[in-house]
Scaffold this motif. Structure first.
Motif, PDB file in Angstrom:
ATOM      1  N   ALA A  35       3.386  -6.297  -4.217  1.00  9.05           N
ATOM      2  CA  ALA A  35       2.712  -5.543  -5.280  1.00  9.05           C
ATOM      3  C   ALA A  35       2.639  -6.337  -6.579  1.00  9.05           C
ATOM      4  N   GLY A  36       3.134  -7.582  -6.556  1.00 12.05           N
ATOM      5  CA  GLY A  36       3.029  -8.448  -7.716  1.00 12.05           C
ATOM      6  C   GLY A  36       4.251  -8.513  -8.598  1.00 12.05           C
ATOM      7  N   GLY A  37       5.367  -7.955  -8.141  1.00 10.26           N
ATOM      8  CA  GLY A  37       6.577  -7.937  -8.947  1.00 10.26           C
ATOM      9  C   GLY A  37       7.576  -9.004  -8.558  1.00 10.26           C
ATOM     10  N   LEU A  38       8.747  -8.933  -9.161  1.00  6.04           N
ATOM     11  CA  LEU A  38       9.832  -9.873  -8.908  1.00  6.04           C
ATOM     12  C   LEU A  38      11.071  -9.121  -8.439  1.00  6.04           C
ATOM     13  N   VAL A  39      11.818  -9.748  -7.544  1.00  3.70           N
ATOM     14  CA  VAL A  39      13.119  -9.232  -7.117  1.00  3.70           C
ATOM     15  C   VAL A  39      14.085 -10.407  -7.080  1.00  3.70           C
ATOM     16  N   THR A  40      15.190 -10.290  -7.819  1.00  7.96           N
ATOM     17  CA  THR A  40      16.176 -11.372  -7.880  1.00  7.96           C
ATOM     18  C   THR A  40      17.579 -10.792  -7.879  1.00  7.96           C
TER      19      THR A  40
ATOM     20  N   ARG B 224       0.830  -1.207   0.000  1.00  6.65           N
ATOM     21  CA  ARG B 224       0.000   0.000   0.000  1.00  6.65           C
ATOM     22  C   ARG B 224       0.864   1.256   0.000  1.00  6.65           C
ATOM     23  N   CYS B 225       0.259   2.341  -0.457  1.00  7.64           N
ATOM     24  CA  CYS B 225       0.853   3.671  -0.331  1.00  7.64           C
ATOM     25  C   CYS B 225      -0.192   4.568   0.306  1.00  7.64           C
ATOM     26  N   ASN B 226       0.145   5.100   1.471  1.00 10.54           N
ATOM     27  CA  ASN B 226      -0.805   5.904   2.251  1.00 10.54           C
ATOM     28  C   ASN B 226      -2.149   5.183   2.414  1.00 10.54           C
ATOM     29  N   GLY B 227      -2.074   3.878   2.624  1.00  9.28           N
ATOM     30  CA  GLY B 227      -3.256   3.087   2.896  1.00  9.28           C
ATOM     31  C   GLY B 227      -3.988   2.551   1.686  1.00  9.28           C
ATOM     32  N   MET B 228      -3.621   3.011   0.498  1.00 10.65           N
ATOM     33  CA  MET B 228      -4.284   2.567  -0.725  1.00 10.65           C
ATOM     34  C   MET B 228      -3.468   1.473  -1.404  1.00 10.65           C
ATOM     35  N   PRO B 229      -4.123   0.408  -1.872  1.00 11.62           N
ATOM     36  CA  PRO B 229      -3.378  -0.689  -2.523  1.00 11.62           C
ATOM     37  C   PRO B 229      -2.590  -0.208  -3.733  1.00 11.62           C
ATOM     38  N   ILE B 230      -1.398  -0.756  -3.907  1.00 10.44           N
ATOM     39  CA  ILE B 230      -0.578  -0.443  -5.072  1.00 10.44           C
ATOM     40  C   ILE B 230      -0.246  -1.735  -5.802  1.00 10.44           C
ATOM     41  N   ARG B 231       0.109  -1.563  -7.077  1.00  6.23           N
ATOM     42  CA  ARG B 231       0.384  -2.706  -7.931  1.00  6.23           C
ATOM     43  C   ARG B 231       1.470  -2.327  -8.918  1.00  6.23           C
ATOM     44  N   VAL B 232       2.299  -3.299  -9.279  1.00  6.25           N
ATOM     45  CA  VAL B 232       3.320  -3.054 -10.294  1.00  6.25           C
ATOM     46  C   VAL B 232       2.642  -2.746 -11.627  1.00  6.25           C
ATOM     47  N   SER B 233       3.418  -2.195 -12.548  1.00  2.88           N
ATOM     48  CA  SER B 233       2.880  -1.794 -13.844  1.00  2.88           C
ATOM     49  C   SER B 233       2.577  -3.004 -14.724  1.00  2.88           C
ATOM     50  N   SER B 234       1.881  -2.746 -15.822  1.00  2.00           N
ATOM     51  CA  SER B 234       1.581  -3.801 -16.792  1.00  2.00           C
ATOM     52  C   SER B 234       2.367  -3.620 -18.084  1.00  2.00           C
ATOM     53  N   VAL B 235       3.413  -2.796 -18.038  1.00  2.00           N
ATOM     54  CA  VAL B 235       4.239  -2.557 -19.229  1.00  2.00           C
ATOM     55  C   VAL B 235       5.019  -3.820 -19.568  1.00  2.00           C
TER      56      VAL B 235
END
Length: 271
Positions: free
Chosen positions: A231-236, A142-153
């Motif tokens: 947020a639905g992303g990947l970190v490696t 979340r950001c300031n309480g609102m859900p966030i999500r990675v981009s769809s690019v």
């Protein structure tokens, strides 16, 4: 995630948030005098000020009040706590110290909680903009309480990519310049703001489509790793292996661009 673990994670997040807020308020109070502060050079091009040190002390006080037996691992202070701990807080009291000292308004406080070795909760507070990024394992970001999500690019030619320069590590300059050149040829744009914690938040919020840096410390990346994952992303790492907070390289993305970025970052062996 069971109800008991959910409550436990919530308590950890509340403590992370409390620590970021206490430190951020102190940093804001000292911002006007930043140019008059004494700088100490830890190593080449790596600076620490009295503000970093005091901010971390304030965070430590908050966390140890709530969890006396927890270990607190931070950038400026030695780890606190005796022996192996089931609970560890990983703290960066002022990510973007050089920005802060120059009055460039991109710096943050970052705190992550590891429970039994796994990232459980995280908070990153953008000090100048007041944006609070939070994540709980299995419950989203979340950001300031609102859900966030990675981009769809999905197209590299449309991607805005964040990066960090390896300015502390001369041995990495040539490799990084080669990577930068090749990413520039493929992506829509590249940005370097000077705070890895906020860069990873930007990936989590879909503002950056990807990010890489060749050398970070655990406190630079810990909170950001959880935020991007939730947020639905990947970190490696550079080989595409799942990443835990440590010293080393970081590659983060919305997932759709990850294979492309890993391939572009693979600098050929010139020997």
């Amino acid at each position: 995630m069971g109800p008991q673990r959910s409550v436990e994670y919530e308590e950890l997040l509340h403590s992370c948030v409390a620590g970021t807020k206490v430190a951020a308020e102190y940093i804001r109070q000292r911002a006007a005098a930043a140019r008059t502060l004494r700088w100490d050079e830890k190593q080449r091009a790596d600076y620490v000020s009295e503000v970093d040190t005091r901010a971390e002390e304030l965070i430590g006080e908050v966390l140890r009040q709530r969890f006396p037996d927890a270990a607190v691992m931070g950038e400026e202070l030695s780890p606190h706590g005796s022996g192996p701990a089931d609970l560890t807080f990983v703290v960066d009291p002022l990510d973007g110290t050089t920005n802060f000292l120059h009055g460039y308004p991109v710096y943050a406080v970052s705190i992550a909680a590891l429970l039994e070795g796994e990232l459980a909760a995280a908070a990153v507070l953008d000090v100048t903009r007041g944006e609070l990024f939070t994540a709980i394992r299995g419950a989203g970001a979340r950001c300031n309480g609102m859900p966030i999500r990675v981009s769809s690019v999905a197209a590299p030619g449309h991607a805005l990519v964040g990066t960090g320069f390896p300015f502390k590590h001369r041995d990495l300059f040539d490799r990084y310049i080669s990577q930068l050149s090749r990413v520039m040829r493929s992506a829509a744009g590249i940005r370097r703001a000077g705070s890895a914690a906020l860069d990873l938040c930007a990936v989590a919020a879909g503002r950056f489509d990807a990010f890489w840096e060749l050398r970070l410390a655990p406190w630079d990346m810990a909170a950001g790793i959880l935020l991007v994952h939730e947020a639905g992303g990947l970190v490696t790492d550079l080989e595409g292996r799942t990443l835990a907070p440590r010293h080393g390289p970081v590659v983060a993305s919305n997932g759709l661009l990850h294979s492309w970025l890993l391939e572009v970052l693979e600098v050929p062996d010139t020997n």
